[in-house]
Design an enzyme around this catalytic site. Structure first.
Site, PDB file in Angstrom:
ATOM      1  N   GLY A 243       0.742  -1.397   0.133  1.00  0.00           N
ATOM      2  CA  GLY A 243      -0.062  -0.057  -0.067  1.00  0.00           C
ATOM      3  C   GLY A 243       0.962   1.341  -0.024  1.00  0.00           C
ATOM      4  N   SER A 244       0.491   2.166   0.478  1.00  0.00           N
ATOM      5  CA  SER A 244       0.976   3.672   0.642  1.00  0.00           C
ATOM      6  C   SER A 244       2.388   3.769   1.142  1.00  0.00           C
ATOM      7  CB  SER A 244       0.066   4.543   1.370  1.00  0.00           C
ATOM      8  OG  SER A 244      -1.116   4.889   0.396  1.00  0.00           O
ATOM      9  N   THR A 245       2.794   2.606   2.097  1.00  0.00           N
ATOM     10  CA  THR A 245       4.202   2.731   2.397  1.00  0.00           C
ATOM     11  C   THR A 245       5.277   2.666   1.388  1.00  0.00           C
ATOM     12  OG1 THR A 245       4.099  -0.015   2.898  1.00  0.00           O
ATOM     13  CG2 THR A 245       3.509   1.528   4.702  1.00  0.00           C
ATOM     14  N   LYS A 247       5.091   4.340  -1.023  1.00  0.00           N
ATOM     15  CA  LYS A 247       5.254   5.537  -1.711  1.00  0.00           C
ATOM     16  C   LYS A 247       6.621   5.967  -1.401  1.00  0.00           C
ATOM     17  CE  LYS A 247       0.523   6.536  -2.050  1.00  0.00           C
ATOM     18  NZ  LYS A 247      -0.784   6.963  -1.319  1.00  0.00           N
ATOM     19  N   SER A 303      -0.731  11.364   1.974  1.00  0.00           N
ATOM     20  CA  SER A 303      -0.691  10.037   1.014  1.00  0.00           C
ATOM     21  C   SER A 303      -1.431  10.178   0.096  1.00  0.00           C
ATOM     22  CB  SER A 303      -1.267   9.049   2.006  1.00  0.00           C
ATOM     23  OG  SER A 303      -0.593   7.902   1.311  1.00  0.00           O
TER      24      SER A 303
END
Length: 516
Positions: A243-245, A247, A303
């Site tokens: 997921g967004s980690t 990024k 995010s």
């Protein structure tokens, strides 16, 4: 009548001459020689066969499941110990009856099961009990003072010990934080790669399957049939969409490639963002987040999917693959020394839409908690990634060091200047964004929340993530980097569950390390 006739008459009347004594001796000698040669051939055949069985096929017979000699010998003496902070978390107990003299025991078995694994007389070995079996069982050649003599005599050598890199307080904090949830925690010392915590829940007690008999078999079957998979090491052997980690990897790639000159430059990103080869737009979780043309710092803080989806598209597939692999993705054969399943960033995407989704931690992107802890550790360590390691050293029973394992570089995925900018953006996530629950007074903390969609059509409960590092006030180095994933998150909005559920666990682990 001639004398010959009379002699022949006495001997039965034969007409031939009596055999010469020398001829008889020669015949006997030839027969004896042939018999001796035959016996010698038999002995040679026997020796060749013994060599074949005892040398060339020794491993085959030793590894045969039906051969219990090695197992009986292994448990005829106490097994060496696995140590955490100088304290044994394993032990041995004497068995009163049966073929085996000793049985393995565990102190705080569920707490350290993701580290020790199990050593079972019936079901074999796993994790450190498996990869370090030679040292622990006393069969490693480094343990023998006279290896050749021991090999010939088959004398049992006392088992050695395995000293881990685990921080006991951090391990307890990780395990307590996860509680009854399904999930995992991996914590690393960025400067050395030492694994400080490795927790996986639900866990199990290895001591319940170490013996023989119906009880051990019943426990084994129960554990293996459980839907919650308590014997799965989720920190090392399970991948999740990050997921967004993820990024932070895309942010690192964009800065390293010069797509943007810094984290405070507007990104010229539309909201929503629709990749060129699709009509399906990428959107953000909240319309209130001002993601259009946001800076990279702000985009990480709240995010923004649109900003990082476009950034991945701008970097391009080859650039994103290069960046991910520099951080350790797509690495096969990784050991710590326990085997770790590869984390994946797709190298064969066929569209910009898939690349954009991959760049925000979706589509086929998948990572272990250990991998995301490694990514975080590299950023915290000025861009230098160290190989994770779980074993500090191995010793003989008398404490003599057999092998010592120092820090080893994996590579430098980003420069120190890029790492500094990513650190700044991660600090903003904690001070002003979704990662506030990881804040520690007097300590600089950088983090990133994430919630990864799960199930067909994203119908499953999302996975909650949080990655972070901590640096005490006035210090130049960060002594700990953490990754937390929770499978059974119940939040509705992406990143909120990571900040609400996973961030407090990361904070407690970091505090445990910082508090010594």
């Amino acid at each position: 009548m001639s004398p010959f006739g009379r002699k022949n008459s006495r001997n039965g009347g034969g007409s031939g001459p009596e055999p010469h004594a020398g001829a008889v001796r020669l015949s006997l000698s030839r027969t004896s020689r042939r018999a001796g040669e035959f016996c010698l051939v038999l002995i040679l055949v026997l020796l060749v066969n013994c060599t074949r069985v005892q040398v060339l096929q020794a491993k085959k017979y030793n590894d045969n499941a039906a051969n219990q000699r090695a197992v009986i010998a292994r448990y005829s003496e106490p097994r060496g110990d696995i140590l955490v902070a100088g304290r044994a978390v394993t032990g041995n107990t004497r068995v009163e009856s049966g073929a085996y003299t000793y049985r393995r025991t565990y102190t705080d078995g569920p707490l350290y099961a993701p580290v020790t694994g199990f050593s079972s007389q019936t079901f074999g070995n796993s994790l450190l009990e498996g990869v370090e079996d030679g040292v622990l069982a006393g069969t490693d050649s480094d343990l023998a003072s006279h290896p050749l003599l021991n090999a010939i005599s088959r004398a049992q050598v006392p088992g050695g010990d395995v000293l881990t890199t685990i921080n006991a307080k951090a391990q307890r904090a990780a395990f307590a934080g996860l509680g009854s949830k399904r999930g995992a925690v991996a914590a690393i010392e960025p400067a050395t790669g030492k694994i400080l915590a490795l927790a996986s829940t639900p866990s199990y007690d290895p001591g319940t399957i170490t013996g023989t008999g119906s009880a051990a078999t019943a426990n084994w079957n129960r554990l293996n049939n459980a839907s919650t998979q308590p014997m799965l090491n989720r920190a090392l052997r399970q991948t999740y969409p990050p997921g967004s980690t993820f990024k932070v990897v895309t942010l690192s790639a964009g800065l390293a490639d010069g797509v943007y000159s810094g984290i405070d430059v507007p990104t010229d990103s539309p909201d929503p963002f629709t990749p060129a080869d699709t009509s399906t737009p990428i959107t953000n979780e909240s319309a209130s987040d001002a993601c259009a043309n946001a800076t990279l710092r702000y985009a990480l803080e709240v995010s923004c999917n649109t900003v990082f989806g476009k950034l991945g598209d701008d970097v391009g597939q080859s650039g994103m693959v290069k960046a991910a692999e520099a951080f350790g993705f797509n690495q096969t054969g990784q050991t710590v020394p326990v085997g770790v399943v590869p984390s994946v960033f797709d190298t064969a995407m066929t569209s910009k839409a898939l690349l954009a989704l991959s760049s925000i931690g979706q589509y086929n992107t998948a990572a272990t908690p250990l991998e995301m802890a490694s990514v975080t550790a590299a950023i915290a360590n000025g861009g230098l990634l160290m190989k994770p390691q779980l074993v500090a050293s191995t010793t003989g029973a008398d404490g003599t060091v057999l092998k010592s394992f120092g820090p080893e570089e994996f590579g430098r995925p980003i420069s120190a200047a890029v790492a500094d900018q990513v650190q700044q953006a991660m600090v903003t996530v904690v001070t002003s964004g979704t990662g506030g629950n990881a804040a520690i007074p007097g300590v600089t903390v950088g983090g990133k929340t994430g919630t990864a969609q799960n199930g067909v059509g994203n119908s499953g409960t999302p996975y909650a993530w949080f990655i972070s590092w901590a640096r005490p006030g006035g210090a130049t180095a960060s002594p700990v980097a953490v990754a937390v994933v929770i499978e059974d998150s119940d939040a509705n909005r992406a990143d909120v569950s990571g900040g609400g559920l996973a961030a407090p666990i990361a904070r407690s682990v970091m505090q445990a390390v910082l508090g010594g």
